[in-house]
Write a protein that holds these residues in place. Structure first.
Motif, PDB file in Angstrom:
ATOM      1  N   LYS A  23     -30.465 -26.214 -31.993  1.00  0.00           N
ATOM      2  CA  LYS A  23     -29.977 -25.026 -31.960  1.00  0.00           C
ATOM      3  C   LYS A  23     -30.807 -23.851 -31.790  1.00  0.00           C
ATOM      4  N   TYR A  24     -30.150 -22.815 -31.008  1.00  0.00           N
ATOM      5  CA  TYR A  24     -30.865 -21.520 -30.942  1.00  0.00           C
ATOM      6  C   TYR A  24     -30.852 -20.688 -32.105  1.00  0.00           C
ATOM      7  N   TRP A  25     -31.934 -20.264 -32.774  1.00  0.00           N
ATOM      8  CA  TRP A  25     -31.802 -19.470 -34.011  1.00  0.00           C
ATOM      9  C   TRP A  25     -33.308 -18.374 -33.979  1.00  0.00           C
ATOM     10  N   GLY A  26     -33.164 -17.189 -33.695  1.00  0.00           N
ATOM     11  CA  GLY A  26     -33.974 -16.577 -33.677  1.00  0.00           C
ATOM     12  C   GLY A  26     -34.222 -15.928 -32.038  1.00  0.00           C
ATOM     13  N   LYS A  27     -34.208 -14.587 -31.852  1.00  0.00           N
ATOM     14  CA  LYS A  27     -34.361 -14.276 -30.484  1.00  0.00           C
ATOM     15  C   LYS A  27     -35.442 -12.962 -30.568  1.00  0.00           C
ATOM     16  N   HIS A  28     -35.618 -12.424 -29.213  1.00  0.00           N
ATOM     17  CA  HIS A  28     -36.434 -11.174 -29.148  1.00  0.00           C
ATOM     18  C   HIS A  28     -36.190 -10.570 -27.828  1.00  0.00           C
ATOM     19  N   GLY A  29     -36.589  -9.564 -27.547  1.00  0.00           N
ATOM     20  CA  GLY A  29     -36.251  -8.765 -26.268  1.00  0.00           C
ATOM     21  C   GLY A  29     -34.819  -8.569 -25.871  1.00  0.00           C
ATOM     22  N   ASN A  30     -34.591  -8.661 -24.712  1.00  0.00           N
ATOM     23  CA  ASN A  30     -33.207  -8.592 -24.395  1.00  0.00           C
ATOM     24  C   ASN A  30     -32.679 -10.114 -24.414  1.00  0.00           C
ATOM     25  N   HIS A 217     -29.970 -14.264 -36.545  1.00  0.00           N
ATOM     26  CA  HIS A 217     -31.320 -14.272 -35.697  1.00  0.00           C
ATOM     27  C   HIS A 217     -32.336 -13.260 -35.931  1.00  0.00           C
ATOM     28  N   ALA A 218     -32.078 -12.120 -36.383  1.00  0.00           N
ATOM     29  CA  ALA A 218     -32.945 -11.198 -36.712  1.00  0.00           C
ATOM     30  C   ALA A 218     -33.981 -11.702 -38.290  1.00  0.00           C
ATOM     31  N   LEU A 219     -33.136 -12.607 -38.916  1.00  0.00           N
ATOM     32  CA  LEU A 219     -33.818 -12.937 -40.144  1.00  0.00           C
ATOM     33  C   LEU A 219     -35.000 -13.741 -40.004  1.00  0.00           C
ATOM     34  N   MET A 220     -34.794 -14.665 -38.691  1.00  0.00           N
ATOM     35  CA  MET A 220     -35.809 -15.498 -38.248  1.00  0.00           C
ATOM     36  C   MET A 220     -37.055 -14.665 -38.129  1.00  0.00           C
ATOM     37  N   GLU A 221     -37.153 -13.156 -37.828  1.00  0.00           N
ATOM     38  CA  GLU A 221     -38.423 -12.601 -37.354  1.00  0.00           C
ATOM     39  C   GLU A 221     -39.590 -12.589 -38.397  1.00  0.00           C
ATOM     40  N   ARG A 222     -38.762 -12.751 -39.571  1.00  0.00           N
ATOM     41  CA  ARG A 222     -39.944 -12.561 -41.076  1.00  0.00           C
ATOM     42  C   ARG A 222     -39.830 -13.951 -41.922  1.00  0.00           C
ATOM     43  N   HIS A 223     -39.263 -14.919 -41.186  1.00  0.00           N
ATOM     44  CA  HIS A 223     -39.012 -16.223 -41.903  1.00  0.00           C
ATOM     45  C   HIS A 223     -40.292 -16.979 -41.991  1.00  0.00           C
ATOM     46  N   PRO A 224     -40.462 -17.321 -43.329  1.00  0.00           N
ATOM     47  CA  PRO A 224     -41.810 -18.161 -43.571  1.00  0.00           C
ATOM     48  C   PRO A 224     -42.084 -19.304 -42.733  1.00  0.00           C
ATOM     49  N   PHE A 225     -40.795 -19.860 -42.217  1.00  0.00           N
ATOM     50  CA  PHE A 225     -40.822 -21.331 -41.586  1.00  0.00           C
ATOM     51  C   PHE A 225     -40.779 -21.167 -40.166  1.00  0.00           C
ATOM     52  N   ALA A 226     -40.708 -19.937 -39.654  1.00  0.00           N
ATOM     53  CA  ALA A 226     -40.382 -19.527 -38.404  1.00  0.00           C
ATOM     54  C   ALA A 226     -41.199 -20.465 -37.393  1.00  0.00           C
ATOM     55  N   LEU A 227     -42.431 -20.289 -37.644  1.00  0.00           N
ATOM     56  CA  LEU A 227     -43.482 -20.894 -36.416  1.00  0.00           C
ATOM     57  C   LEU A 227     -43.256 -22.466 -36.283  1.00  0.00           C
ATOM     58  N   SER A 228     -43.186 -23.178 -37.469  1.00  0.00           N
ATOM     59  CA  SER A 228     -43.107 -24.470 -37.452  1.00  0.00           C
ATOM     60  C   SER A 228     -41.439 -24.728 -36.996  1.00  0.00           C
ATOM     61  N   ARG A 229     -40.629 -23.967 -37.417  1.00  0.00           N
ATOM     62  CA  ARG A 229     -39.184 -24.254 -36.657  1.00  0.00           C
ATOM     63  C   ARG A 229     -39.241 -24.250 -35.273  1.00  0.00           C
ATOM     64  N   PHE A 230     -39.794 -23.100 -34.556  1.00  0.00           N
ATOM     65  CA  PHE A 230     -39.740 -23.059 -33.171  1.00  0.00           C
ATOM     66  C   PHE A 230     -40.749 -24.239 -32.687  1.00  0.00           C
ATOM     67  N   ARG A 231     -41.587 -24.409 -33.125  1.00  0.00           N
ATOM     68  CA  ARG A 231     -42.289 -25.801 -32.529  1.00  0.00           C
ATOM     69  C   ARG A 231     -41.414 -26.946 -32.806  1.00  0.00           C
ATOM     70  N   GLN A 232     -40.731 -27.159 -33.923  1.00  0.00           N
ATOM     71  CA  GLN A 232     -39.746 -28.154 -33.774  1.00  0.00           C
ATOM     72  C   GLN A 232     -38.804 -28.421 -32.728  1.00  0.00           C
ATOM     73  N   ALA A 233     -38.062 -27.260 -32.718  1.00  0.00           N
ATOM     74  CA  ALA A 233     -37.002 -27.095 -31.862  1.00  0.00           C
ATOM     75  C   ALA A 233     -37.567 -27.540 -30.116  1.00  0.00           C
ATOM     76  N   ASN A 234     -38.692 -26.944 -29.905  1.00  0.00           N
ATOM     77  CA  ASN A 234     -39.579 -27.464 -28.805  1.00  0.00           C
ATOM     78  C   ASN A 234     -39.399 -28.980 -28.864  1.00  0.00           C
ATOM     79  N   GLU A 235     -40.001 -29.632 -29.692  1.00  0.00           N
ATOM     80  CA  GLU A 235     -40.122 -30.920 -29.782  1.00  0.00           C
ATOM     81  C   GLU A 235     -38.651 -31.564 -29.731  1.00  0.00           C
TER      82      GLU A 235
END
Ligand code: PMV
Length: 352
Positions: A23-30, A217-235
Motif C-alpha cells: 500500500k501507498y500511504w503517505g505522500k509529499h511534494g507534488n 495520507h496527510a495523517l502519516m506526516e506525524r504518525h508515530p510509526f511512519a518511519l518504520s512503516r515506510f521501511r517495511q513497505a520498501n522491504e
C-alpha cells in the motif's frame, strides 16, 4: 484509420482500476509517495473516457466541459479543469482547444473500487494521445511512462493503472529501475501462477468513504510509526517483486494480508484515528483464514481504504473459492453483492 487532425477529433481510452498489494500511504511534494507500492491491475473495473477536441484561440486556462455518463457534472468538471490547468506549463496545447470529456465506469459508484485510479489513468492517456497529435509520435515505452507520470499528478495510485499485470511505483532503497515519478510494469517476469489470478470484491458497504485518501495520507506526516512503516513497505515491495517471479504463494499471502491490516492499523493509530472496517470485514477475514487452513487452498484477502474485502486467488482454485464465497461469504455482503474481477492486461485505446 483515424480521422483525427490537429484541428479537431475524438480520442477514447478505456483504463482499469488497480488494487494495491503493497500500500501507498503517505505522500509529499507534488503527489510523490513516501514509500513504494505494488499493485495488480484489474480487468473488468474500468473507466472509459472520450476526449473531443476542437481548435480555438489559445486561452490562459483550459476550456472544458465534463460529462459523466453523458450528463454534465460540475463537481468533476472543476476538479478535472484544475488538474488540466496545473499541467499547462508542460502541456500548453491543452489551452488551445475546446475540450469535452465524457466518462463512464463499468462499476457502481462507491463500490470500494478505486475509481480515481481508473479515471485519472484514462484521462492521462487521452492527454498523451492529444499530445502525439500535436507534437508527433512518441516511442511506446516513453508514451506510457509519461502517461503514468501524468496520471500520478491526478491521483497517486492512478499511475499504476497504465500497465497491465503488476506495477511498481516508487523508488526502492536497494533495487534500481523504479521511480517516485511514475510506475513500472512487471508482467513479463511474473511466474505463471500469478499470471492468471482473480480478485473477487466483496461489498461489505457501498457507503461513501468517511475519510478521503488525501486526509489519510496527510495523517502519516506525524504518525508515530511512519518511519518504520515506510521501511517495511520498501522491504515488502522488494520481496513481493521476487515472490511474483518465484511463484511463492505462501509468502504472497503473508505479505499481502499483512499490508492490508497494516494500512488499517495505521489509520486506527493516527491522530485523529479512524476505523473504516466493519464487523463483517473481520468476520470475512477470519472465515478466509479458516477456509485456507482447513481446505489448504491458497486464498488471500486485501483491503483498500474501506470495509470491502478483495479475495485474491489463482485461477486453478476458482471453483473451490467461488463455492466458498457463495456458501459462506455472500451473506456477509451488503445485499449479497460482490464484483468478480481478475488480473487485467491494461488500458486499451478504443478510438483515435
Ligand atoms: O491514490 P490515492 O491518493 O487515492 O491513494 C490510494 C491509497 C490506497 O488506495 C489506500 C492504497 C494504494 O496504494 O492504492
Amino acid at each position: 484509420m483515424s480521422s483525427n487532425t490537429a484541428e479537431k477529433g475524438t480520442i477514447t481510452w478505456q483504463s482499469p482500476s488497480n488494487i494495491a498489494l503493497v500500500k501507498y500511504w503517505g505522500k509529499h511534494g507534488n503527489q510523490l509517495p513516501r514509500n513504494p507500492s505494488l499493485s495488480m491491475t484489474l480487468k473488468e473495473s474500468s473507466t472509459t473516457t472520450t476526449l473531443s477536441y476542437k481548435k480555438r484561440l489559445p486561452g490562459r486556462e483550459v476550456a472544458l466541459q465534463f460529462l459523466f455518463d453523458g450528463t454534465p457534472n460540475r463537481i468533476f468538471e472543476k476538479r478535472i479543469a484544475a488538474y488540466l490547468n496545473s499541467l499547462l506549463a508542460d502541456y500548453p496545447f491543452l489551452a488551445a482547444y475546446n475540450l469535452t470529456l465524457d466518462s463512464s465506469n463499468t462499476f457502481p459508484h462507491s463500490s470500494g473500487i478505486a475509481s480515481s485510479a481508473a479515471a485519472f489513468s484514462a484521462l492521462a492517456l487521452c492527454v498523451m494521445s492529444l499530445k502525439q497529435i500535436v507534437a508527433g509520435e512518441q516511442e511506446e515505452s516513453s508514451f506510457f511512462r509519461e502517461a503514468s507520470q501524468l496520471a500520478r499528478l491526478g491521483s497517486g495510485s492512478a499511475c499504476r493503472s497504465v500497465y497491465g499485470g503488476y506495477s511498481v511505483w516508487g523508488s526502492l532503497s536497494n533495487v534500481s529501475g523504479y521511480s517516485d515519478e511514475y510506475a513500472v510494469p512487471l508482467l513479463s517476469e511474473v511466474h505463471p501462477v500469478f499470471q492468471s489470478f482473480y480478485d473477487t470484491i466483496l461489498i461489505v458497504s457501498a457507503e461513501k468513504k468517511k475519510v478521503g485518501s488525501s486526509a489519510g495520507h496527510a495523517l502519516m506526516e506525524r504518525h508515530p510509526f511512519a518511519l518504520s512503516r515506510f521501511r517495511q513497505a520498501n522491504e515488502h515491495t522488494a520481496e513481493l517483486i521476487e515472490v511474483l517471479k518465484s511463484g511463492d504463494l505462501k509468502r504472497y499471502i503473508e505479505v499481502v494480508e499483512n499490508e492490508a491490516l497494516t494500512l488499517h492499523g495505521l489509520m486506527m493509530s493516527s491522530t485523529p484515528g479512524f476505523i473504516l472496517i466493519r464487523k463483517e470485514t473481520i468476520e470475512i477475514i477470519e472465515k478466509i483464514r479458516e477456509f485456507r487452513k482447513t481446505e489448504n487452498i491458497p486464498v488471500a484477502f486485501t483491503l483498500d481504504a474501506g470495509p470491502n474485502v478483495h479475495v485474491l486467488y489463482p485461477a486453478a482454485h476458482r471453483a473451490g473459492v467461488m463455492k466458498f464465497i457463495k456458501e459462506e461469504l455472500e451473506e456477509l455482503c451488503d445485499e449479497r453483492r460482490w464484483i468478480d474481477d481478475s488480473l487485467g492486461t491494461g488500458p486499451k485505446q478504443l478510438k483515435g
